[in-house]
Design an enzyme around this catalytic site. Structure first.
Site, PDB file in Angstrom:
ATOM      1  N   ASN A 194      -1.662  -4.400  11.594  1.00  0.00           N
ATOM      2  CA  ASN A 194      -1.766  -3.308  11.084  1.00  0.00           C
ATOM      3  C   ASN A 194      -0.371  -2.542  11.006  1.00  0.00           C
ATOM      4  OD1 ASN A 194      -3.173  -0.188  12.605  1.00  0.00           O
ATOM      5  ND2 ASN A 194      -3.468  -0.923  10.560  1.00  0.00           N
ATOM      6  N   ASP A 248      -0.077 -12.331   3.616  1.00  0.00           N
ATOM      7  CA  ASP A 248       0.606 -11.701   4.616  1.00  0.00           C
ATOM      8  C   ASP A 248       2.196 -11.433   4.157  1.00  0.00           C
ATOM      9  OD1 ASP A 248       1.789 -10.472   6.953  1.00  0.00           O
ATOM     10  OD2 ASP A 248       1.062 -11.785   8.207  1.00  0.00           O
ATOM     11  N   CYS A 264       1.432  -4.130   7.969  1.00  0.00           N
ATOM     12  CA  CYS A 264       1.683  -4.089   6.593  1.00  0.00           C
ATOM     13  C   CYS A 264       0.386  -3.871   5.495  1.00  0.00           C
ATOM     14  CB  CYS A 264       2.189  -5.513   6.308  1.00  0.00           C
ATOM     15  SG  CYS A 264       3.803  -5.934   7.093  1.00  0.00           S
ATOM     16  N   ARG A 265      -0.380  -5.139   5.676  1.00  0.00           N
ATOM     17  CA  ARG A 265      -1.539  -4.929   4.564  1.00  0.00           C
ATOM     18  C   ARG A 265      -2.664  -3.787   4.787  1.00  0.00           C
ATOM     19  NH1 ARG A 265      -3.159 -10.943   5.847  1.00  0.00           N
ATOM     20  NH2 ARG A 265      -2.449 -10.202   7.869  1.00  0.00           N
ATOM     21  N   SER A 266      -3.279  -3.690   6.189  1.00  0.00           N
ATOM     22  CA  SER A 266      -4.336  -2.779   6.165  1.00  0.00           C
ATOM     23  C   SER A 266      -3.548  -1.167   6.447  1.00  0.00           C
ATOM     24  CB  SER A 266      -5.160  -3.051   7.564  1.00  0.00           C
ATOM     25  OG  SER A 266      -4.451  -2.877   8.655  1.00  0.00           O
ATOM     26  N   CYS A 292      -6.228  -6.074   9.384  1.00  0.00           N
ATOM     27  CA  CYS A 292      -5.314  -7.139   9.362  1.00  0.00           C
ATOM     28  C   CYS A 292      -5.009  -7.555  10.410  1.00  0.00           C
ATOM     29  CB  CYS A 292      -4.093  -6.787   8.187  1.00  0.00           C
ATOM     30  SG  CYS A 292      -3.050  -5.620   8.983  1.00  0.00           S
TER      31      CYS A 292
HETATM   32  P1  4NP Z   1       0.055  -7.190   8.769  1.00  0.00           P
HETATM   33  O1  4NP Z   1       1.210  -8.178   8.946  1.00  0.00           O
HETATM   34  O2  4NP Z   1      -1.106  -8.356   9.547  1.00  0.00           O
HETATM   35  O3  4NP Z   1      -0.377  -7.256   7.185  1.00  0.00           O
HETATM   36  O4  4NP Z   1       0.368  -6.122   9.520  1.00  0.00           O
HETATM   37  C1  4NP Z   1       1.877  -8.952  10.142  1.00  0.00           C
HETATM   38  C2  4NP Z   1       2.573  -8.069  11.047  1.00  0.00           C
HETATM   39  C3  4NP Z   1       3.158  -8.707  11.743  1.00  0.00           C
HETATM   40  C4  4NP Z   1       2.965  -9.568  12.306  1.00  0.00           C
HETATM   41  C5  4NP Z   1       1.939 -10.527  11.683  1.00  0.00           C
HETATM   42  C6  4NP Z   1       1.397  -9.958  10.488  1.00  0.00           C
HETATM   43  N1  4NP Z   1       3.463 -10.361  13.658  1.00  0.00           N
HETATM   44  O5  4NP Z   1       3.117 -11.415  14.057  1.00  0.00           O
HETATM   45  O6  4NP Z   1       4.164  -9.365  14.096  1.00  0.00           O
END
Ligand code: 4NP
Length: 150
Positions: free
Chosen positions: A12, A124, A14-16, A9
């Site tokens: 790294n 997200d 939340c989703r992945s 994602c």
């Molecule tokens: P992820 O979510 O891609 O599912 O881990 C996010 C976590 C943090 C951020 C963006 C997406 N960020 O911009 O900090």
């Protein structure tokens, strides 16, 4: 040889990591021999644990994400993994743009394994705070992936 699968994602956190933990848990229940990892296309959260909301939702469903630490995808990953599954199209495009020449890894959207699902991308949850819905999607796609590998 076990299949080597990486989930990717943006951050790294939340989703992945959720996909890694959920898929690892369900694959173990199904008796599948797999090597599973996850990473992010961005490096802002490197070294951090998954988001506490993801860890809480995971715990409520019987998965443990607490040992995971965020890392950024690297060129070596394209040689190490057979299948690299992106959470959204932006992640997939970023992966395609950094894949080294001659890489054998297959790059796909994770929700290709949830064909009954109208969504093609895992949204997200970082700002939207929709962790329950994201876990439902990830469990569905993980079951589809297990079926495809079995
Ligand atoms: P992820 O979510 O891609 O599912 O881990 C996010 C976590 C943090 C951020 C963006 C997406 N960020 O911009 O900090």
């Amino acid at each position: 040889m076990p299949s080597k699968i990486m989930f990717v994602c943006l951050g790294n956190i939340c989703r992945s990591p959720t996909a890694e933990g959920v898929f690892r848990g369900l694959a173990a229940q199904a008796g599948l021999d797999v090597i599973v990892d996850s990473s992010g296309t961005g490096g802002w959260h490197v070294g951090e644990q998954p988001d506490r909301r993801a860890m809480a939702e995971a715990a409520s469903r019987g998965y443990d994400l607490s040992e995971q630490r965020s890392r950024q995808v690297c060129q070596e990953d394209f040689n190490q993994f057979d299948l690299i599954l992106a959470m959204d199209k932006s992640n997939l495009n970023n992966l395609k743009s950094i894949a080294p020449c001659g890489s054998q890894a297959e790059l796909k959207l994770f929700l290709e394994y949830a064909p009954n699902q109208p969504l093609t991308e895992v949204p997200d949850p970082y700002y939207e705070d929709n962790f329950e819905g994201v876990f439902d999607l990830i469990e569905e796609a993980s079951r589809g992936l297990i079926k495809a590998l079995s």
